[in-house]
Design a protein around this motif. Structure first.
Motif, PDB file in Angstrom:
ATOM      1  N   LYS A   2       0.928  -1.257  -0.007  1.00 11.07           N
ATOM      2  CA  LYS A   2      -0.020   0.069   0.000  1.00 11.07           C
ATOM      3  C   LYS A   2       0.935   1.587  -0.209  1.00 11.07           C
ATOM      4  O   LYS A   2       0.645   2.453  -0.794  1.00 11.07           O
ATOM      5  CB  LYS A   2      -0.918  -0.106   1.229  1.00 11.07           C
ATOM      6  CG  LYS A   2      -1.845   1.116   1.473  1.00 11.07           C
ATOM      7  CD  LYS A   2      -2.778   1.146   2.752  1.00 11.07           C
ATOM      8  CE  LYS A   2      -3.474   2.499   2.843  1.00 11.07           C
ATOM      9  NZ  LYS A   2      -4.194   2.323   3.897  1.00 11.07           N
ATOM     10  N   ARG A   3       1.686   1.241   0.864  1.00 12.27           N
ATOM     11  CA  ARG A   3       2.803   2.314   0.971  1.00 12.27           C
ATOM     12  C   ARG A   3       3.551   2.829  -0.389  1.00 12.27           C
ATOM     13  O   ARG A   3       3.697   3.538  -0.830  1.00 12.27           O
ATOM     14  CB  ARG A   3       3.758   2.337   2.066  1.00 12.27           C
ATOM     15  CG  ARG A   3       3.123   2.461   3.523  1.00 12.27           C
ATOM     16  CD  ARG A   3       4.357   2.633   4.427  1.00 12.27           C
ATOM     17  NE  ARG A   3       4.163   1.672   5.372  1.00 12.27           N
ATOM     18  CZ  ARG A   3       4.995   1.081   5.798  1.00 12.27           C
ATOM     19  NH1 ARG A   3       6.392   0.838   5.294  1.00 12.27           N
ATOM     20  NH2 ARG A   3       4.693   0.124   6.628  1.00 12.27           N
ATOM     21  N   SER A   4       3.878   1.487  -0.919  1.00 17.55           N
ATOM     22  CA  SER A   4       4.635   1.646  -2.253  1.00 17.55           C
ATOM     23  C   SER A   4       3.702   1.957  -3.241  1.00 17.55           C
ATOM     24  O   SER A   4       4.221   2.955  -4.344  1.00 17.55           O
ATOM     25  CB  SER A   4       5.090   0.042  -2.765  1.00 17.55           C
ATOM     26  OG  SER A   4       5.736   0.232  -3.940  1.00 17.55           O
ATOM     27  N   ALA A   5       2.490   1.756  -3.320  1.00 11.27           N
ATOM     28  CA  ALA A   5       1.386   2.164  -4.507  1.00 11.27           C
ATOM     29  C   ALA A   5       1.461   3.517  -4.336  1.00 11.27           C
ATOM     30  O   ALA A   5       1.166   4.427  -5.243  1.00 11.27           O
ATOM     31  CB  ALA A   5       0.287   1.434  -4.307  1.00 11.27           C
ATOM     32  N   GLU A   6       1.335   4.141  -2.950  1.00 13.96           N
ATOM     33  CA  GLU A   6       0.848   5.756  -2.629  1.00 13.96           C
ATOM     34  C   GLU A   6       2.136   6.352  -3.038  1.00 13.96           C
ATOM     35  O   GLU A   6       1.907   7.611  -3.640  1.00 13.96           O
ATOM     36  CB  GLU A   6       0.599   5.807  -1.152  1.00 13.96           C
ATOM     37  CG  GLU A   6      -0.466   5.220  -0.891  1.00 13.96           C
ATOM     38  CD  GLU A   6      -0.844   5.304   0.713  1.00 13.96           C
ATOM     39  OE1 GLU A   6       0.134   5.582   1.522  1.00 13.96           O
ATOM     40  OE2 GLU A   6      -1.976   4.988   1.309  1.00 13.96           O
ATOM     41  N   GLU A  45       4.101   5.539  -5.558  1.00 16.18           N
ATOM     42  CA  GLU A  45       4.374   5.482  -6.822  1.00 16.18           C
ATOM     43  C   GLU A  45       3.277   6.510  -7.478  1.00 16.18           C
ATOM     44  O   GLU A  45       3.470   7.171  -8.315  1.00 16.18           O
ATOM     45  CB  GLU A  45       4.159   4.166  -7.428  1.00 16.18           C
ATOM     46  CG  GLU A  45       4.223   4.159  -9.114  1.00 16.18           C
ATOM     47  CD  GLU A  45       4.018   2.635  -9.438  1.00 16.18           C
ATOM     48  OE1 GLU A  45       3.949   2.406 -10.423  1.00 16.18           O
ATOM     49  OE2 GLU A  45       3.999   1.715  -8.668  1.00 16.18           O
ATOM     50  N   ALA A  46       2.294   6.736  -6.736  1.00 15.11           N
ATOM     51  CA  ALA A  46       1.160   7.755  -7.359  1.00 15.11           C
ATOM     52  C   ALA A  46       1.512   8.995  -7.241  1.00 15.11           C
ATOM     53  O   ALA A  46       1.510   9.859  -8.099  1.00 15.11           O
ATOM     54  CB  ALA A  46      -0.057   7.238  -6.625  1.00 15.11           C
ATOM     55  N   ARG A  47       2.427   9.273  -5.946  1.00 19.67           N
ATOM     56  CA  ARG A  47       2.896  10.811  -5.645  1.00 19.67           C
ATOM     57  C   ARG A  47       3.908  10.847  -6.886  1.00 19.67           C
ATOM     58  O   ARG A  47       4.048  12.148  -7.354  1.00 19.67           O
ATOM     59  CB  ARG A  47       3.423  10.800  -4.293  1.00 19.67           C
ATOM     60  CG  ARG A  47       2.250  10.985  -3.239  1.00 19.67           C
ATOM     61  CD  ARG A  47       2.929  11.403  -2.056  1.00 19.67           C
ATOM     62  NE  ARG A  47       3.877  10.352  -1.298  1.00 19.67           N
ATOM     63  CZ  ARG A  47       3.855   9.312  -0.889  1.00 19.67           C
ATOM     64  NH1 ARG A  47       2.584   9.118  -0.225  1.00 19.67           N
ATOM     65  NH2 ARG A  47       4.851   8.643  -0.429  1.00 19.67           N
ATOM     66  N   LEU A  59       4.216   9.622  -9.820  1.00 21.52           N
ATOM     67  CA  LEU A  59       3.514   9.807 -11.111  1.00 21.52           C
ATOM     68  C   LEU A  59       2.701  11.443 -10.988  1.00 21.52           C
ATOM     69  O   LEU A  59       2.787  11.850 -12.160  1.00 21.52           O
ATOM     70  CB  LEU A  59       2.366   8.893 -11.489  1.00 21.52           C
ATOM     71  CG  LEU A  59       3.086   7.410 -11.784  1.00 21.52           C
ATOM     72  CD1 LEU A  59       1.977   6.581 -11.908  1.00 21.52           C
ATOM     73  CD2 LEU A  59       3.848   7.657 -13.028  1.00 21.52           C
ATOM     74  N   ALA A  60       2.116  11.690 -10.244  1.00 20.26           N
ATOM     75  CA  ALA A  60       1.456  12.850 -10.061  1.00 20.26           C
ATOM     76  C   ALA A  60       2.423  14.064 -10.082  1.00 20.26           C
ATOM     77  O   ALA A  60       2.271  14.928 -10.887  1.00 20.26           O
ATOM     78  CB  ALA A  60       0.958  13.247  -8.685  1.00 20.26           C
ATOM     79  N   GLU A  61       3.770  13.869  -9.651  1.00 21.13           N
ATOM     80  CA  GLU A  61       4.618  15.086  -9.524  1.00 21.13           C
ATOM     81  C   GLU A  61       5.213  15.138 -11.102  1.00 21.13           C
ATOM     82  O   GLU A  61       5.634  16.019 -11.729  1.00 21.13           O
ATOM     83  CB  GLU A  61       6.075  14.750  -8.729  1.00 21.13           C
ATOM     84  CG  GLU A  61       5.763  15.032  -7.369  1.00 21.13           C
ATOM     85  CD  GLU A  61       5.814  16.295  -6.959  1.00 21.13           C
ATOM     86  OE1 GLU A  61       6.556  17.118  -7.729  1.00 21.13           O
ATOM     87  OE2 GLU A  61       4.816  16.973  -6.150  1.00 21.13           O
ATOM     88  N   SER A  88       3.419  14.334 -13.784  1.00 19.65           N
ATOM     89  CA  SER A  88       2.520  14.606 -14.501  1.00 19.65           C
ATOM     90  C   SER A  88       2.090  16.177 -14.343  1.00 19.65           C
ATOM     91  O   SER A  88       1.261  16.631 -15.197  1.00 19.65           O
ATOM     92  CB  SER A  88       1.328  13.749 -14.496  1.00 19.65           C
ATOM     93  OG  SER A  88       0.745  13.894 -13.321  1.00 19.65           O
TER      94      SER A  88
END
Length: 80
Positions: free
Chosen positions: A61-65, A67-69, A71-73, A75
């Motif tokens: 879960k922490r890894s996915a969060e 990675e999402a951050r 990717l947000a940075e 994009s």
């Protein structure tokens, strides 16, 4: 040409059968003892698996969060 079978002593026959029976009894007792020991080990492993699975789920879960951050940075539009 063929010879008559050799007559085996009754004492030797008794010894062979006795050792066979003792070996079977020992094997059964040993198997029983090992089965009980293995059952305890499996119970402990099952308890540890629950804890390990929870840790892995939290880590995933922490890894996915993260990675999402990331990717947000990446994009976000950059100023020229």
């Amino acid at each position: 040409m063929s010879q008559a079978p050799v007559r085996v002593s009754p004492l030797i026959k008794l010894g062979r059968w006795s050792l066979l029976v003792v070996g079977i009894a020992y094997g059964a007792a040993h198997q029983s003892r090992l089965s009980k020991k293995e059952a305890k080990v499996r119970e402990i492993e099952a308890q540890q698996k629950a804890v390990r699975d929870a840790k892995l789920a939290e880590e995933k879960k922490r890894s996915a969060e993260a990675e999402a951050r990331a990717l947000a940075e990446l994009s976000k539009p950059r100023p020229h």
